[in-house]
Design an enzyme around this catalytic site. Structure first.
Site, PDB file in Angstrom:
ATOM      1  N   THR A 199      -5.581 -19.692 -12.591  1.00 24.63           N
ATOM      2  CA  THR A 199      -4.486 -18.875 -12.859  1.00 24.63           C
ATOM      3  C   THR A 199      -4.727 -19.067 -14.406  1.00 24.63           C
ATOM      4  O   THR A 199      -3.958 -20.298 -15.218  1.00 24.63           O
ATOM      5  CB  THR A 199      -2.909 -18.663 -12.723  1.00 24.63           C
ATOM      6  OG1 THR A 199      -3.490 -18.240 -10.850  1.00 24.63           O
ATOM      7  CG2 THR A 199      -2.528 -17.728 -13.120  1.00 24.63           C
TER       8      THR A 199
ATOM      9  N   LYS B 143      -2.822 -10.919 -10.855  1.00 21.82           N
ATOM     10  CA  LYS B 143      -2.061 -12.372 -10.214  1.00 21.82           C
ATOM     11  C   LYS B 143      -1.236 -12.044 -11.093  1.00 21.82           C
ATOM     12  O   LYS B 143       0.022 -12.926 -10.526  1.00 21.82           O
ATOM     13  CB  LYS B 143      -3.289 -13.480 -10.625  1.00 21.82           C
ATOM     14  CG  LYS B 143      -2.530 -14.635 -10.052  1.00 21.82           C
ATOM     15  CD  LYS B 143      -1.811 -15.330  -9.280  1.00 21.82           C
ATOM     16  CE  LYS B 143      -1.113 -16.169  -8.736  1.00 21.82           C
ATOM     17  NZ  LYS B 143      -2.284 -17.677  -8.845  1.00 21.82           N
TER      18      LYS B 143
ATOM     19  N   LYS C 139       4.940 -20.660 -16.742  1.00 17.64           N
ATOM     20  CA  LYS C 139       4.129 -20.377 -16.783  1.00 17.64           C
ATOM     21  C   LYS C 139       2.759 -19.163 -16.672  1.00 17.64           C
ATOM     22  O   LYS C 139       2.730 -18.559 -17.651  1.00 17.64           O
ATOM     23  CB  LYS C 139       2.732 -21.532 -16.674  1.00 17.64           C
ATOM     24  CG  LYS C 139       1.340 -21.704 -16.728  1.00 17.64           C
ATOM     25  CD  LYS C 139       0.207 -21.977 -15.844  1.00 17.64           C
ATOM     26  CE  LYS C 139      -1.537 -21.791 -15.573  1.00 17.64           C
ATOM     27  NZ  LYS C 139      -1.347 -21.867 -14.300  1.00 17.64           N
TER      28      LYS C 139
END
Length: 330
Positions: free
Chosen positions: A104, A199, A274
């Site tokens: 990611t 995502k 994050k």
């Protein structure tokens, strides 16, 4: 059975997620698997569990020996180092190799990586994953004494959702059978980088909704509502969402969730922080207004940097949504 280089699969990044993903490939693929990780003890452990697996000493060596490469790395800097650093993947990458990055990372970095891979005549896909679905939660509730991080459960069970960006639908279809060995939902999201877009959008909404559910539950409790009754009303009404009906942040509302275990396990505050930073980067790049996303990012950034909360599940934001504390995070 003899296998060619084109048949061989390379996997780089045997962290908690990558280890389980690679293990599924070792068990199901029926093709040579070559792995690499910077932690030698992890490589030894994986080799002990999968005797036929081979080990590459560098990403470049691995790339030179396989027809498909999958990477699962913590963040954009790690991806750049593995692909472009000394003895990186790009140094051993051959034409027609299929390269799948399931990390990611920033969508812009994913696009830049794909462009570099395509320039080498190889095929690039970004395929970040999600493992937090109802099936995995039920596995955790029924089988585990301590709730493991949901993505790790999904990786181990081979039930991940892959959000895939690719240069063409033909490239996606070529990769899909391999991804199906590790996941149950393989979704084509369009051009390179779009897997990362899907995502980070999903996780931005998740962060926002968890804060909203936390504040809602706190309000109801302070006004005298029984939390289980309030949650039941929310979960059968228009306020229903995953953060409430499956992963409620209020202790003792849904048994065995992290909120019932001192907010241990699950999806950590640092990981949510994050992913929200990635969403904020994407918003800036696309000139998008994300007021709630920006607030959620600020909250989780502060929470993840405090010792009390750093190691806890992201639903622990319930604790800081109390009226006496929440002003510190805005």
């Amino acid at each position: 059975m003899n296998h060619s280089k084109a048949d061989a699969i390379g996997f780089i990044g045997l962290g908690q997620m990558g280890y389980n993903m690679a293990n599924n490939l070792a068990l199901k693929a029926g093709r040579p698997l070559i792995v690499h990780d910077v932690v030698e003890s992890t490589l030894d452990k994986f080799k002990d569990a999968n005797k036929d697996v081979q080990i590459a000493s560098t990403p470049a060596e691995l790339a030179d020996r396989v027809g498909t490469i999958i990477t699962m790395l913590p963040a954009s800097p790690h991806v750049k180092e593995v692909y472009f650093g000394t003895d990186g993947v790009m140094q051993g990458l051959a034409k027609d190799t299929m390269v799948i990055d399931s990390s990611t990372i920033d969508a812009l970095v994913a696009k830049e990586l794909a462009s570099a891979i395509v320039e080498k005549g190889a095929v690039a896909l970004d395929a970040p994953v999600s493992g937090a679905d109802d099936t995995i939660l039920q596995i955790s509730l029924s089988c585990l004494g301590n709730l493991a991080p949901l993505g790790i459960l999904g990786a181990a069970a081979g039930t991940l959702t892959f959000m895939v960006g690719a240069e063409s639908e033909a490239s996606f279809n070529k990769a899909k059978p391999l991804l199906e060995l590790m996941g149950k939902n393989i979704v084509y999201c369009g051009a390179n980088g779009n897997g990362q877009v899907a995502k980070i959008c999903n996780n931005m909404l998740l962060g926002i909704s968890m804060i909203a559910v936390s504040e809602t539950m706190q309000l109801g409790i302070r006004m005298g509502m029984d939390p289980k009754l309030l949650a039941n009303i929310l979960n059968t009404s228009s306020g229903r969402c995953w953060s409430s009906d499956t992963y409620n942040p209020c202790p003792d509302v849904i048994p065995n969730t992290p909120s019932c275990k001192g907010y241990t396990g699950g999806f950590g505050n640092t990981l949510m922080a994050k992913d929200l930073r990635l969403a904020m980067n994407a918003a800036q790049e696309s000139n998008s207004t994300v007021l709630m996303g920006a607030l959620a990012s600020q909250v989780y950034n502060r929470v993840s940097n405090e010792k009390e909360y750093r190691g806890l599940d992201f639903s622990s934001v319930f604790k800081v949504s109390e009226a006496r504390e929440v002003h510190r995070y805005r």
